[in-house]
Structure formats: C-alpha cells, structure tokens
Design a protein around this motif. Structure first.
Motif, short mmCIF file in Angstrom:
data_model
loop_
_atom_site.label_atom_id
_atom_site.label_comp_id
_atom_site.label_asym_id
_atom_site.label_seq_id
_atom_site.Cartn_x
_atom_site.Cartn_y
_atom_site.Cartn_z
N ARG A 67 -16.22 4.07 3.71
CA ARG A 67 -14.81 4.42 3.60
C ARG A 67 -14.60 5.93 3.65
N GLU A 68 -15.46 6.68 2.94
CA GLU A 68 -15.28 8.13 2.94
C GLU A 68 -15.59 8.72 4.31
N MET A 69 -16.65 8.24 4.96
CA MET A 69 -16.96 8.72 6.31
C MET A 69 -15.81 8.44 7.28
N GLN A 70 -15.27 7.23 7.23
CA GLN A 70 -14.18 6.87 8.14
C GLN A 70 -12.95 7.72 7.90
N THR A 71 -12.62 7.95 6.63
CA THR A 71 -11.44 8.77 6.31
C THR A 71 -11.61 10.19 6.83
N SER A 103 0.51 11.13 9.18
CA SER A 103 1.63 10.20 9.13
C SER A 103 1.37 9.09 8.12
N VAL A 104 0.17 8.50 8.17
CA VAL A 104 -0.17 7.44 7.22
C VAL A 104 -0.19 7.99 5.80
N GLY A 105 -0.74 9.20 5.64
CA GLY A 105 -0.78 9.83 4.32
C GLY A 105 0.61 10.02 3.74
N ARG A 106 1.56 10.48 4.58
CA ARG A 106 2.94 10.68 4.10
C ARG A 106 3.58 9.36 3.68
N ARG A 107 3.32 8.30 4.48
CA ARG A 107 3.88 6.99 4.15
C ARG A 107 3.33 6.49 2.81
N LEU A 108 2.05 6.70 2.58
CA LEU A 108 1.45 6.26 1.32
C LEU A 108 2.04 7.03 0.15
N GLU A 109 2.29 8.34 0.33
CA GLU A 109 2.91 9.15 -0.73
C GLU A 109 4.32 8.64 -1.04
N HIS A 112 -7.54 2.75 2.34
CA HIS A 112 -7.68 4.10 2.86
C HIS A 112 -7.03 4.22 4.23
N PRO A 113 -6.62 5.45 4.61
CA PRO A 113 -5.77 5.64 5.80
C PRO A 113 -6.33 5.03 7.07
N TYR A 114 -7.63 5.15 7.29
CA TYR A 114 -8.17 4.63 8.55
C TYR A 114 -8.04 3.12 8.61
N SER A 115 -8.28 2.44 7.49
CA SER A 115 -8.15 0.99 7.46
C SER A 115 -6.72 0.56 7.78
N ILE A 116 -5.75 1.28 7.22
CA ILE A 116 -4.34 0.97 7.48
C ILE A 116 -4.00 1.21 8.94
N TRP A 117 -4.42 2.36 9.46
CA TRP A 117 -4.13 2.71 10.86
C TRP A 117 -4.75 1.70 11.82
N ARG A 118 -5.98 1.27 11.54
CA ARG A 118 -6.65 0.31 12.42
C ARG A 118 -5.93 -1.02 12.43
N LYS A 119 -5.45 -1.49 11.26
CA LYS A 119 -4.71 -2.75 11.22
C LYS A 119 -3.39 -2.62 11.97
N MET A 120 -2.73 -1.47 11.86
CA MET A 120 -1.49 -1.26 12.60
C MET A 120 -1.75 -1.33 14.10
N ALA A 121 -2.87 -0.73 14.54
CA ALA A 121 -3.20 -0.72 15.97
C ALA A 121 -3.60 -2.10 16.46
N GLU A 122 -4.40 -2.82 15.66
CA GLU A 122 -4.88 -4.14 16.08
C GLU A 122 -3.74 -5.16 16.13
N ARG A 123 -2.82 -5.08 15.17
CA ARG A 123 -1.74 -6.07 15.09
C ARG A 123 -0.48 -5.61 15.82
N HIS A 124 -0.48 -4.36 16.33
CA HIS A 124 0.67 -3.80 17.05
C HIS A 124 1.93 -3.85 16.18
N ILE A 125 1.80 -3.37 14.94
CA ILE A 125 2.93 -3.37 14.02
C ILE A 125 3.10 -1.97 13.42
N SER A 126 4.28 -1.75 12.82
CA SER A 126 4.56 -0.46 12.18
C SER A 126 4.07 -0.50 10.74
#
Length: 717
Positions: A181-185, A198-204, A240-254
């Motif tokens: 997780r730390e390496m991916q982030t 962008s993902v970081g701001r949304r999480l905040e 973590h941000p990369y996990s969220i971003w990857r799911k958004m990309a894979e599922r084509h969702i916001s």
C-alpha cells in the motif's frame, strides 16, 4: 537515522540471542565503506542502509537479515568485495548480500536482455533464500520514501513505474500488504500527480463533512459484536488513494459513485468467532450481493486469510468489513515475515526457503529454465507474479490457484507438466468441455489425457499462465529441432551421394572438427536450416570436392553451392516429417500429397514446399536471388494429409450451402475454414479450406461438387 546502539537494541528486544557483535561489525564496516558518499537528499549515503535495516527490525527479522540490510549496497557502491564480506561476516551473509545487490553492471545487448538477466539472478537468489526478497522490498520502500529528493522528473517517474509494476506486486505476492500500500501510494503520487491530489482532496472533504464517521461506525460494529459476547478489536480507515483511483478507472465511475471508500477490520480470538461475527453483521446490516469473499476456507495464494463482506450502513453508506483472528491479521499485514522462525535449524546451511504458500516462486524458477529469450522470460514471469487469481479444484478437492481467464490447459500445467503435455480435453463440473473453456472461480476441473497427445502450437493462443506458455514453447522448440535434424539427415544423405567417391567412417568426425560443430545433430540442424551451404558440407567431408575452398562458407549463394558439385542425386522424401515444424507448405498454392512439388530453401529458415506450377514461385525465387536453394522434394510413399483451398459458386437459394457441406462430408473431407467472398441475386462465392488425404481424393471431391445442381462452379484455388 538510527544510531548504532539504537539499531542493536531494537534487534535484541525481540531476539535476545541475536549476534550483537555481527550487527556492530556490519554497522561500522558499512559506515566506513560508504565514507563521504551522499544521497540526492544531501544526507550521508550510509543513512539509507541503516534505515532499511530499521524497517526490517519492525518485521522482527533475524540478525543475518539485518546485517544484510546494512551491507546490501557495499559491493556495488563501494570498493568492498564479496570475498571481504564473506571473510568478515560469514558465507550466509555474503550469499544474502550478493543476492540483494543491484545488478546494474551486467553487460547486455539490449534493455530487455539486461532486465531479463537482472530478473533471472534476482529470482534465483530469492528462491534460494527468501530473505533476499524481504531485504529488497525494504530497500525499495525506503527509496520510494525519499524519491521526492531526486531532481529529474523523468527519473522519478521511471523508478515509480518500476515500483508499481514489479515491487508492489511482489510485496502483495508474499502478503506484505502494508509495504504494497505504501509503495503504491508513493508511486501513484509521482505517476499521476493530478489524480493523486484530486482523490486526496475528496477524502479530506469526506472527513470534514461527516465528522469522525470512521470512529462512529467502528464503535457501532464494536457494540453490535460485544452485545453478542464476542471479544473484538475494531479499527477503520479510508482506503488509500491508489486503490480508490484504480476502482474508479476499472468501474468507469466518479468518486461520488464509489460507495465503499471506508474499510473496517474486526479482529476476533478464533476462527469460529470469525463466522459468528459475520452472521451478526449480516443480521444487523444488509449485505451487498456478490461482495462476500471467504479467504479462510480458500486462502489466497500468498497465504492471506480473512472474511470480507460489504454491508449497507446508515445513510446508505457501503462499508467493507474484514474479519480475522490475530494470527491472520499478522499474516495480512506482514505476510511472509509474520511467521518468522528465528535461528530454526533447517538442515540447509541456514537458508530460508519459501513455504507451500509461495509455490509460485518454484514456478518462476521452472520458467527460468525453459524461457527461450529475454522477452519470453519477462512476459512469463510477469504473468506468474502479477495476475489476479481465481480458485479451481481437482476431483480430489485439491485447490489450484490460477489467473483470471485461465483455461484447462493452464490448470493441467499447474498440476503437473506431464499432465499438461498430454491434455486432450477436460471435464468442468462434470461436463466435457474443450481446452478453450475459460475456468470460473470455484469450478471443479478434471483433465482428460492421452499418451499419444503432444503440445500443439495452437495452445499458445489458449494458455494464459507463464508456466503453461513456457512449457508449450519448450516442447515446440525441441520438436522443431528434432524434425529439422530428421530433414537435415535426408539432405545430408543426398549431399554424400553427390560426392565424387564414397567416404570413410572418419569423414564425418573430421568434418565436424573443420566446421567447428559439437555433434552430428548440430550438423544436420545446420544443413536443414541452410546455415551451412551444401558446398561447405561437401568440402568439409572431402576437401576439394566442391571445387573451391568453401569450408567455412555459412549459407553462401546458390552459385557457390553448385561450384564443381554434382546435381541433386534424387528427390528428398518429406514423408514422416511434420508440416509446419520441419517444413512449411506454401499458403499461396497449398500443396497436398500427390501434387508435384519443389522445395525453397533459405538461410536459417525451414524448407518451404510449393506445387511445381505455383504462380508465385518464380517471384519468390527472384526476390530471394542469391539466397535461394531449390530442393527436389517428394511426398514419399503413402504420404497422408493436407489442406487444399477450393472456390465454389453456389446458387443463392435455401439449402445450397448445406448441400455443399454434405457432399464434402460424404467424401471424407473436413471443412477447416469457410469464407463468403461475394454474393448477388443468383450466386454466392465461397472459399473453402478442406482437409483431404491426397490429390486423388481432392479431384473426386471437385468432380462431385460440379455434378450437383446447386453448384455452378468448383475449382481449386
């Protein structure tokens, strides 16, 4: 940076029997060896190996591994030598340091070759002692933590990409999810800085809008389980941000459409409590269908065990809950390092090998032995290490883990190489299926085998695992060489017949010496592939017989091949040789047994067989003038099997195509391919590839087709 006494005290805290003198010697040696070297941050270079050692103390690793971490850059970056390391720190530490040492100094012709050689040596060292991998992962993690100090953006991105592609998946492979997780982030921040921010701001914003939502949900889970008498520790976090971003990309969702951005962990005392807790959570909150995974009954390939479920909490918020025991939690966080046994004698010179949960390492070593090129090695190892997994079962209930999209071919090779080589079909959940069938998660697979079967080239388009592809390609390479040797023997016999006089028994051994070839098989292979010209072979067998000193001619042109040589003694039979392996049948004319044929022989290529009246034969010869060698070939007695191409004009009426297929079947021919070329109001024209025994069968078939009313014309293409 950790001071010497701090590092030693850390190790002694969890391992009082550790060799304190070894650690002190390693610390002092590394500090002196690195001297005044600086890192990009301006810190002393010596700080890097010490921080790597500190990371490994968090994993409670043994003194040899900690010493290896302290020394891991000394051989490459200082004047220290492997012999010096072995003399001062012993053979075990020296072997580990050698395994971890970066291999950037390897000389190779291409980037792929250098990358493949690095990967080859690293994997071999890792399979020999798994501690090599642990040190390497800690080394990369610390490099990623300090990556922002490197000035060149392109270098930062290159290191981040390498981390994302190789080291983070390797950490996942051995269950070290915190490292992953730390390496991916950190890599995600460099590779996609805008998406990271962008993902970081949304999480905040999510945290600010809902107060301590994670704390409140965790308290609710703890209360529900506590009321049922289950002792539990509950913790929660945002993914973590990369996990969220990857799911958004894979599922084509916001981000707003992504429901499960929060994950909670419930640690309970026993396995029985895991399933009790799951039932309580499902009774209290609705579960999301399709989001439950039982990794306790079917662990991941890296040994990871846990129950995963997603439920709909208050305000329609979806949350993921992971339920596990303390032992499972330690395995989940630190994987391979979690169940470390200090100084456990293993009868293997102190080496620590991967356990049954890491059999993929053995698969990688097998791939190393079979890969035919650097590109093949890189392709197959990445397949073996990084693909998402499914579970399938043998008829006896043994669990086989495969990548998504795997077929029975992959399953068979995962069980045993011999089973893969002999596979002819499969039963999937009791039903007979083809080898192309994609295996689904939970399928039971039984491989149907035959000793007469052998791996086919078409399997390369079916298999998906690196192990299966490597085994198939290895078999095909061996088969191609065996067939080339057989063909070369026939051409060699013709060359011998063209010599002015019979040769003695010593002629062949002497020829091998003159041609600098290791054995007879190598000569036959070279003759078949025309990496040696006929004239060069004649001259080596009987000096002066070719009319010129061409003993070292490699390939040569047709003119030199015939210089002073007798013409071909007779047609070379291709009976018993395999089309597509020993020789190729021309696609332009598609010869079948019974056709008059001729062979086209080029340097480092198999013989290409054409019909004697092939329309493109002259063009091929002219295009390769000076490199082409004509070979008189024949089918041999009772040669059987070939694919002919015919063009059939059929009336445009119902049932006409069915009549065409019926006639072909009644004549014992097999349709391999059918293509509609043209269609109008009266006729449609089809090109049909048919498998026939010989020319006689083909002629009878064409005559039969022309005789039926539905067919307007039928001709061989």
């Amino acid at each position: 940076m950790l001071r010497q006494y701090e590092l030693v005290d850390r190790v002694l805290d969890y391992d009082p029997d550790a060799d304190e003198a070894l650690l002190n010697r390693a610390y002092v040696f590394s500090m002196k060896a690195h001297g005044s070297q600086k890192r990009a941050s301006g810190d002393p270079y010596f700080s890097h190996p010490i921080e790597v050692a500190g990371i490994l103390t968090d994993l409670r690793l043994d003194d040899e591994t900690i010493a290896t971490a302290i020394l891991h850059d000394t051989i490459e970056d200082t004047v220290a030598t492997p012999d010096e390391i072995e003399r001062l720190f012993g053979p075990s530490v020296a072997r580990l340091v050698d395994g971890v040492t970066k291999l950037s100094k390897i000389e190779a012709q291409s980037e792929n070759e250098r990358a493949a050689e690095n990967l080859r040596k690293f994997l071999l060292a890792m399979s020999d002692d798994i501690r090599v991998l642990l040190v390497k992962l800690a080394d990369r993690l610390h490099n990623m933590r300090t990556l922002h100090h490197i000035g060149k953006p392109e270098k930062r991105r290159r290191i981040a990409r390498e981390t994302m592609d190789i080291y983070a998946p390797l950490a996942e492979r051995v269950g070290m999810y915190e490292f992953m997780r730390e390496m991916q982030t950190l890599a995600f921040e460099q590779l996609e800085p805008e998406a990271f921010q962008s993902v970081g701001r949304r999480l905040e914003q999510l945290g600010e809008g809902g107060g301590d939502r994670i704390g409140k949900i965790a308290s609710g889970l703890r209360l529900a389980l506590g009321r049922a008498g289950i002792e539990v520790e509950v913790s929660g976090r945002e993914k973590h941000p990369y996990s969220i971003w990857r799911k958004m990309a894979e599922r084509h969702i916001s981000f707003e459409q992504l429901s499960d951005v929060m994950a909670f962990r419930a640690v309970v005392p026993t396995v029985e409590d895991c399933y009790r807790a799951l039932g309580i959570i499902h009774r209290r909150w609705p579960m999301v269908p399709g989001r439950f995974k039982d990794y306790i009954s079917t662990p991941k390939r890296n040994g990871y065990r846990s129950l995963h479920t997603t439920v709909i909490h208050v305000e329609n918020a979806r949350i993921e809950v992971q339920i596990r025991t303390p032992e499972m939690h330690a395995q989940a966080e630190y994987g391979l390092a979690a169940h470390w046994a200090y100084k456990t004698p293993n009868g293997d010179g102190g080496k620590v090998r991967a356990d049954a949960n890491h059999s993929w390492i053995r698969d990688l070593v097998e791939i190393l032995d079979t890969a035919g090129s650097p590109e093949e090695l890189l392709e197959h190892t990445r397949m073996a290490m990084y693909a998402d997994r499914i579970f399938a079962f043998t008829p006896r209930g043994e669990l086989i883990q495969l990548p998504k999209g795997a077929t029975p071919i992959d399953f068979a090779y995962a069980v045993h190489t011999d089973l893969g080589d002999q596979a002819v079909g499969a039963k999937v959940n009791g039903r007979v299926m083809s080898l192309k069938t994609v295996i689904e998660n939970g399928d039971q697979v039984q491989i149907l085998r035959s000793k007469a079967q052998a791996p086919q080239a078409a399997w390369l388009n079916i298999a998906t695992t690196g192990k299966a592809l490597a085994a198939i390609r290895r078999h095909l390479r061996h088969a191609e060489r065996d067939e080339s040797v057989k063909l070369g023997r026939k051409i060699y016999d013709d060359i011998v017949r063209r010599l002015p006089a019979p040769i003695g028994t010593d002629a062949l051994p002497q020829a091998l010496k003159r041609l600098k070839l290791p054995d007879e098989a190598a000569l036959m292979h070279a003759v078949a592939r025309r990496s040696l010209s006929d004239a060069a072979v004649m001259e080596a067998l009987m000096p002066g017989s070719a009319g010129a000193d061409v003993a070292n001619d490699r390939g040569g042109d047709r003119g030199s091949d015939r210089a002073g040589a007798m013409p071909q003694a007779g047609a070379i039979s291709i009976k018993g040789l395999t089309p597509g392996v020993a020789f190729d049948l021309g696609d332009c004319c598609r010869p079948v047994p019974g056709d008059r044929i001729v062979g086209l022989r080029r340097p480092d290529a198999g013989i290409e067989v054409h019909r004697i009246d092939c329309s493109v034969l002259g063009e091929l010869a002219e295009r390769a003038e000076g490199e082409t060698d004509w070979v008189d070939v024949s089918w041999g007695d009772k040669a059987d099997g070939g694919v002919a191409r015919v063009q059939v004009e059929v009336k445009n009426e119902p049932g006409a195509l069915g009549m065409l297929a019926t006639i072909i079947g009644r004549h014992g021919a097999n349709i391999i391919n059918l293509r509609l070329d043209a269609r109008d109001a009266l006729y449609h024209t089809n090109t049909v590839d048919v498998e026939v025994h010989d020319l006689h069968q083909l002629m009878r078939l064409l005559a039969a087709l022309r005789a039926i009313e539905a067919v307007h014309a039928a001709d061989r293409v």
